[in-house]
Design an enzyme around this catalytic site. Structure first.
Site, PDB file in Angstrom:
ATOM      1  N   HIS A   1      23.955  23.997  44.382  1.00 26.64           N
ATOM      2  CA  HIS A   1      24.797  22.802  44.376  1.00 26.64           C
ATOM      3  C   HIS A   1      24.366  21.851  43.261  1.00 26.64           C
ATOM      4  O   HIS A   1      23.305  21.240  43.336  1.00 26.64           O
ATOM      5  CB  HIS A   1      24.678  22.123  45.742  1.00 26.64           C
ATOM      6  CG  HIS A   1      25.551  20.936  45.914  1.00 26.64           C
ATOM      7  ND1 HIS A   1      25.047  19.666  46.092  1.00 26.64           N
ATOM      8  CD2 HIS A   1      26.894  20.823  45.954  1.00 26.64           C
ATOM      9  CE1 HIS A   1      26.032  18.819  46.252  1.00 26.64           C
ATOM     10  NE2 HIS A   1      27.176  19.491  46.163  1.00 26.64           N
TER      11      HIS A   1
ATOM     12  N   HIS B   1      29.069  14.610  38.712  1.00 26.87           N
ATOM     13  CA  HIS B   1      29.459  14.532  40.113  1.00 26.87           C
ATOM     14  C   HIS B   1      30.731  13.718  40.289  1.00 26.87           C
ATOM     15  O   HIS B   1      31.589  14.041  41.108  1.00 26.87           O
ATOM     16  CB  HIS B   1      28.328  13.920  40.933  1.00 26.87           C
ATOM     17  CG  HIS B   1      28.672  13.618  42.348  1.00 26.87           C
ATOM     18  ND1 HIS B   1      29.248  14.539  43.192  1.00 26.87           N
ATOM     19  CD2 HIS B   1      28.522  12.485  43.078  1.00 26.87           C
ATOM     20  CE1 HIS B   1      29.444  13.990  44.379  1.00 26.87           C
ATOM     21  NE2 HIS B   1      29.028  12.751  44.332  1.00 26.87           N
TER      22      HIS B   1
END
Length: 348
Positions: A36, A78
């Protein structure tokens, strides 16, 4: 429609890697470990160092979140607001770029990738987003620039050759409706990037993921990579609480990415019995890749916490093992080394 059998049978050029879903015939394959944002529990997220470390730790896929620059490049952050993950707030030359925007209904103040050219963004340096929890990672602040998706693909290919196995990328389209609304659609740019790199195939080491339904549907007309519908525990545009809802998702996605407690619920501060979500998704022909398993107490159920600090690591192995036992086809983690160890040594 691409079935789980097709996913399980997918083979890539290079060394073997775990299959994408469990085949209905023969022994089950190993679930994928998806890093991730890279090894983001140990290095600043979405940096080439975080991705390289994740590969060294055994990750099968590395995950880049994609946003657009003013001049139309796909970069890896992000969010499109970058104050929390770069040094932009300390750069006097960009002080005038600070602004307030409404992104998917939320008013946000900061600096946004779409207001910078790629060349300008490349002058910034990345930093740890959660320094209060990840002080060791914060020691690497300032070492790396924001990567493009092209650079992440190049890294995955080069590192795959180095370690002797295929490394996939798992791009997420961030806020695609917003970006389309300002004339910077992500879907076409992503499809074009995959085509340029020989990855426009349902058997290529790529999954395209998104929290929005319509962009995933639209992507089918642009490219052939497999699509994954992301869904959290809160309000969502899809139904994952019923078998009928899961079947509906299978009409436009080859995979489902649920927040992990949708697979193994939290009950009384501990882990409860698995839900039917994995069984329903498999019956509908979809792979299941839950997100995101983190090791710090701050992210764990009460009975899995260990030590006094939110930054201390708790009994995260119980989550990994519970998810693997529930039959998931892969999972996302900020700590790929821990995920690999729990997968490969279930009793260790």
């Amino acid at each position: 429609m691409i079935t789980r059998r097709t996913l399980a049978a997918a083979a890539f050029v290079g060394a073997a890697m775990p299959a994408f879903a469990r085949s209905s015939k023969g022994p089950p394959t190993k679930p994928l470990v998806i890093a991730h944002r890279g090894a983001s529990g140990e290095r600043p997220e979405h940096t080439l160092m975080a991705y390289t470390l994740a590969i060294d730790e055994g990750a099968d896929f590395i995950e880049p979140d994609l946003v657009a620059t003013r001049d139309g490049h796909l970069v890896v952050r992000h969010e499109n607001e970058i104050a929390g993950t770069t040094d932009v707030a300390s750069r006097s030359e960009f002080a005038g770029r600070k602004t307030t925007k409404t992104i998917d209904g939320a008013k946000i103040t900061g600096w946004f990738t779409e207001d910078f050219t790629l060349a300008e963004l490349k002058t910034l340096r990345c930093r740890e987003r959660l320094p209060q929890l990840r002080a060791r990672s914060a020691k690497f602040d300032g070492l790396y620039a924001i990567p493009t998706y092209e650079e992440v693909i190049d890294l995955a290919k080069a590192e795959g050759r180095r370690v002797g196995r295929t490394i996939g990328t798992y791009p997420e389209m961030k806020h695609p409706t917003y970006f389309a609304g300002i004339g910077l659609p992500l879907e076409t740019r992503l499809a074009d990037t995959l085509k340029r790199n020989g990855l426009d195939s349902p058997t290529a080491p790529v999954f395209v993921q998104c929290f929005e339904v319509e962009p995933l549907k639209a992507y089918r007309k642009l490219g052939k990579a497999r699509r994954v519908m992301l869904v959290g525990q809160g309000a969502a545009p899809v139904d994952v609480k019923s078998e009928a809802g899961i079947k509906a998702i299978a009409g436009f996605a080859e995979g489902l990415g649920p927040e992990w407690p949708l697979v193994v619920p939290i009950a009384d501060g501990d882990l409860g019995a698995p839900t039917q979500l994995v069984a329903w998704a498999h019956a509908a022909g979809m792979a299941v890749h839950p997100w995101t398993v983190r090791a710090e107490n701050a992210f764990l159920p009460a009975k899995l916490k260990r030590g006094p600090s939110p930054a201390d690591h708790g009994d995260v192995n119980r989550i990994f093992r519970a998810l693997y036992a529930a039959g998931v086809d892969g999972l996302f983690s900020d700590f790929p080394a821990l995920a690999v160890r729990a997968r490969d040594n279930p009793h260790g």
